[in-house]
Write an enzyme that holds these catalytic residues in place. Structure first.
Site, mmCIF file in Angstrom:
data_model
loop_
_atom_site.group_PDB
_atom_site.id
_atom_site.type_symbol
_atom_site.label_atom_id
_atom_site.label_comp_id
_atom_site.label_asym_id
_atom_site.label_seq_id
_atom_site.Cartn_x
_atom_site.Cartn_y
_atom_site.Cartn_z
ATOM 1 N N CYS A 2 57.596 57.942 10.194
ATOM 2 C CA CYS A 2 58.689 58.752 9.686
ATOM 3 C C CYS A 2 59.357 59.487 10.836
ATOM 4 O O CYS A 2 59.005 59.322 12.000
ATOM 5 C CB CYS A 2 58.171 59.760 8.662
ATOM 6 N N LEU A 51 59.701 56.647 6.121
ATOM 7 C CA LEU A 51 59.548 55.194 6.077
ATOM 8 C C LEU A 51 58.260 54.944 5.310
ATOM 9 O O LEU A 51 57.167 55.218 5.806
ATOM 10 C CB LEU A 51 59.464 54.603 7.488
ATOM 11 N N GLY A 78 53.552 59.107 11.349
ATOM 12 C CA GLY A 78 52.495 58.288 11.932
ATOM 13 C C GLY A 78 51.516 57.743 10.915
ATOM 14 O O GLY A 78 51.795 57.686 9.722
ATOM 15 N N GLU A 79 50.363 57.351 11.421
ATOM 16 C CA GLU A 79 49.308 56.786 10.579
ATOM 17 C C GLU A 79 47.957 57.300 11.048
ATOM 18 O O GLU A 79 47.680 57.311 12.252
ATOM 19 C CB GLU A 79 49.299 55.249 10.676
ATOM 20 N N LEU A 261 53.780 40.965 17.128
ATOM 21 C CA LEU A 261 54.703 40.614 18.199
ATOM 22 C C LEU A 261 53.971 39.683 19.147
ATOM 23 O O LEU A 261 52.891 40.027 19.649
ATOM 24 C CB LEU A 261 55.166 41.867 18.943
ATOM 25 N N VAL A 291 60.638 36.857 21.204
ATOM 26 C CA VAL A 291 62.010 36.895 21.685
ATOM 27 C C VAL A 291 62.209 35.784 22.706
ATOM 28 O O VAL A 291 61.309 35.453 23.473
ATOM 29 C CB VAL A 291 62.345 38.271 22.305
ATOM 30 N N SER A 377 51.443 45.250 18.084
ATOM 31 C CA SER A 377 51.910 44.895 19.420
ATOM 32 C C SER A 377 50.759 44.864 20.414
ATOM 33 O O SER A 377 49.758 45.571 20.259
ATOM 34 C CB SER A 377 52.954 45.927 19.881
#
Length: 612
Positions: A2, A51, A78-79, A261, A291, A377
């Protein structure tokens, strides 16, 4: 994940300032596109943009609990990955919960243990608690600095936010950058607590900040500490794998679509493979994204950083673990688009000068967000396990400066040349960097009995884990949250960081290569091509058309002689750079041109007052 914002003013009732608090909070809308909330009680105002990742229906913020002695309210980003265990412990202690969110667990943890709740948290977080029982604000940031958190002292209190833009939305905060701010901006190292903007500070990672009517106090609750490592090689490798399995399991918990990712390097491939194994136990397939650039295969040329292109290795891993994979392929037009640059600078609040590295990451995350809300990631493995080439260069090991700057000496020289004549001497960048370097080295606790080389490698690891990695974590957070994507970084779990930091250098390189521990801990789940691959950093386009597009933008800038950028940038350097053949432009020069365009965009967006 958030965005948080807030204001504490001990001399007034902030109920009359709701519009300002809302304006501060709305700057965080990109970090929290799902919901918003404001909580005001006398001198305290908390704002939140959400979020929704865990407990989609519940978990609205700011969250408060009424006690017999007054309300306790929290705005949280956060988490907490161990929230389930904490929740069970709190239930046994008599706490009752209304939601399934980790936010409520952290809030009740504060009610039970006070400030000591921070010692029990495993995760990435930045949160502020207003305790009306004691009329004080408590601000907390996670141990590694994964989540950003800034504050700005006022005559009667403090402003705070996930990002500087939240604070700058309050009229009390001035958009001033002084000489130290410029020095920090140009140094490519993140001094703990420094925020570029004059009067603004970061909550230092692993620190708790308390504000009351008597002032502000900071307390460190975690730092990298030196301990003796007694495990042998096999036990150490096994412990690294045990930790990684537990970390990935915890960080895959979410009530929204998840992905990984994937770059085809050891770090991201390990996270991808371990995630695939965890999800397969629940009959799920892992999603992976990478990417790539148009024409990269045709234009790729090995250099001292990147010996091989990523895509073949990415596809090896995707096939090996049977992931649902997607390549996000970008062209030079999109990478050089001024609107993309504006989005990047707006997200970062400063002109970081990473050019296509930032633009491609932003565009990658934007594409991922159409499919997933949470991504894992491989960031920070190089800092934890010693992956960069300069870790293993004897000359750089002996260099009396930050290792990554010793490696980039030529690039740093070019960066200084682009500055307006006279500014370089006034800033004295060499002196500033050396002062910050010596401060950092002085923080390292030596291991009794360690030889000179072992102690030096401990220092180098410490520098990376407390200075270099924070540049990269800030970049990843800002680029991802700019599009409402939560990126988790398993290699930053403090248990793993502490364990590997204290492992002797000889064990970290026992197979004669970089990242020996990680390679051997995960080789059973990886294709052989990746196990044997040499370290390759995040990719950069090699399309010469990108440099040409930058030159065109530079010409437009040069045609504005009154642009405030020329307070900082050497007009002659820019003119010379625009005359170069884009196909032959050295990478360090192209990077300098990207930085100039970043600075110009920053002036356009933020109108900073530069005071030297």
């Amino acid at each position: 994940m958030c965005g948080i914002a807030g204001w504490v003013s001990f001399d007034r009732d902030l109920a009359t300032e709701r519009a300002t608090v809302d304006a501060m909070t709305e700057t965080m809308a990109c970090r929290g596109p799902d919901a918003r909330g404001t909580w005001i009680d006398g001198p305290a105002a908390l704002g939140h943009r959400r979020l929704a990742v865990i407990d989609i229906e519940g978990g609205a913020q700011p969250m408060s609990v009424d006690t017999p002695d007054g309300a306790v309210a929290m705005t949280y980003s956060g988490e907490a990955y161990n929230y389930a265990e904490l929740k069970e412990e709190l239930r046994r202690r008599g706490h009752r919960f209304r939601t399934e969110s980790d936010t409520e667990v952290v809030l009740h943890g504060y009610l039970e243990w006070g400030e000591a709740v921070v010692d029990r948290l495993n995760g990435m977080y930045a949160f502020a608690i207003w305790d009306s029982r004691t009329r004080r604000l408590v601000m907390v940031r996670d141990r590694m600095g994964i989540k950003p958190f800034y504050f700005y002292r006022t005559p009667d209190g403090v402003l705070f936010g996930s990002e500087p833009k939240a604070i700058l939305a309050n009229p009390l905060a001035k958009r001033v950058v002084d000489a130290d701010g410029l020095r920090e901006l140009m140094s490519f190292s993140k001094t703990p607590g420094h925020a570029i903007w004059s009067g603004m500070r970061e909550v230092v990672p692993g620190t708790l900040v308390v504000v009351d009517a008597d002032g502000l106090r900071e307390r460190t609750y975690w730092k990298l500490s030196t301990r003796e490592h007694t495990d042998d090689q096999d036990t150490t490798v096994g412990r690294v794998r045990e930790l990684l399995d537990d970390i990935v399991r915890r960080q895959l918990v979410a009530d929204v679509p998840r992905c990984v990712l994937l770059s085809g390097g050891l770090d991201s491939s390990a996270i991808t493979a371990l995630s695939a194994r965890q999800l397969a136990a629940h009959d799920e397939k892992v999603r992976s994204f990478a990417v790539d650039f148009v024409g990269q295969a045709e234009n790729f040329k090995p250099d001292d950083l990147r010996a091989t292109p990523d895509t073949p290795y990415v596809h090896d891993v995707a096939q090996h673990v049977a992931s649902q994979h997607r390549d996000i392929v970008l062209d030079h037009h999109t990478l050089a688009d001024p609107e993309v640059r504006r989005a990047v600078i707006r997200a970062r609040d400063i002109p970081a000068g990473l050019g296509d590295l930032d633009a491609s990451l932003y565009l990658l995350f934007k594409a991922i967000r159409e499919h997933s809300t949470v991504a894992l990631s491989g960031e920070s493995a190089d800092e934890v396990f010693g992956g960069y080439a300069w870790f293993h260069d004897p000359a750089i090991q002996r260099a009396d400066t930050f290792p990554w700057l010793a490696h980039r000496m030529m690039a740093e020289s070019n960066r200084m040349r682009l500055l307006e004549p006279g500014l370089e001497s006034r800033l004295d960048m060499f002196g500033y960097i050396q002062d910050r370097y010596r401060e950092a080295v002085a923080e390292v606790e030596p291991l009794p009995g360690a030889d000179e080389h072992e102690q030096r490698m401990r220092v180098i690891s410490y520098l990376h884990l407390t200075r270099f990695v924070r540049v990269l974590l800030d970049r990843k957070d800002r680029m991802s949250m700019a599009v409402g994507l939560e990126v988790r970084v398993p290699f930053c779990d403090h248990r793993l960081v502490e364990y590997v930091y204290n492992t002797p250098w000889s064990l970290k390189t026992f197979d004669g290569r970089e990242k020996s521990l990680l390679r051997h801990a995960t080789q059973d789940v990886l294709p052989r091509s990746v196990v044997q691959r040499v370290k390759s950093p995040y990719p950069s386009t090699q399309d010469p058309h990108y440099a040409g597009a930058l030159q065109q933008l530079g010409k437009e800038l040069l045609a504005e002689p009154s642009h405030p950028i020329f307070q900082l940038v050497n007009r002659s350097w820019l003119d010379e750079t625009l005359q170069l053949d884009p196909a032959a432009m050295p990478a360090i020069v192209r990077n300098g041109l990207d930085r100039v365009l970043d600075i110009a965009t920053w002036f356009d967006l933020y109108s900073p007052q530069v005071r030297l």
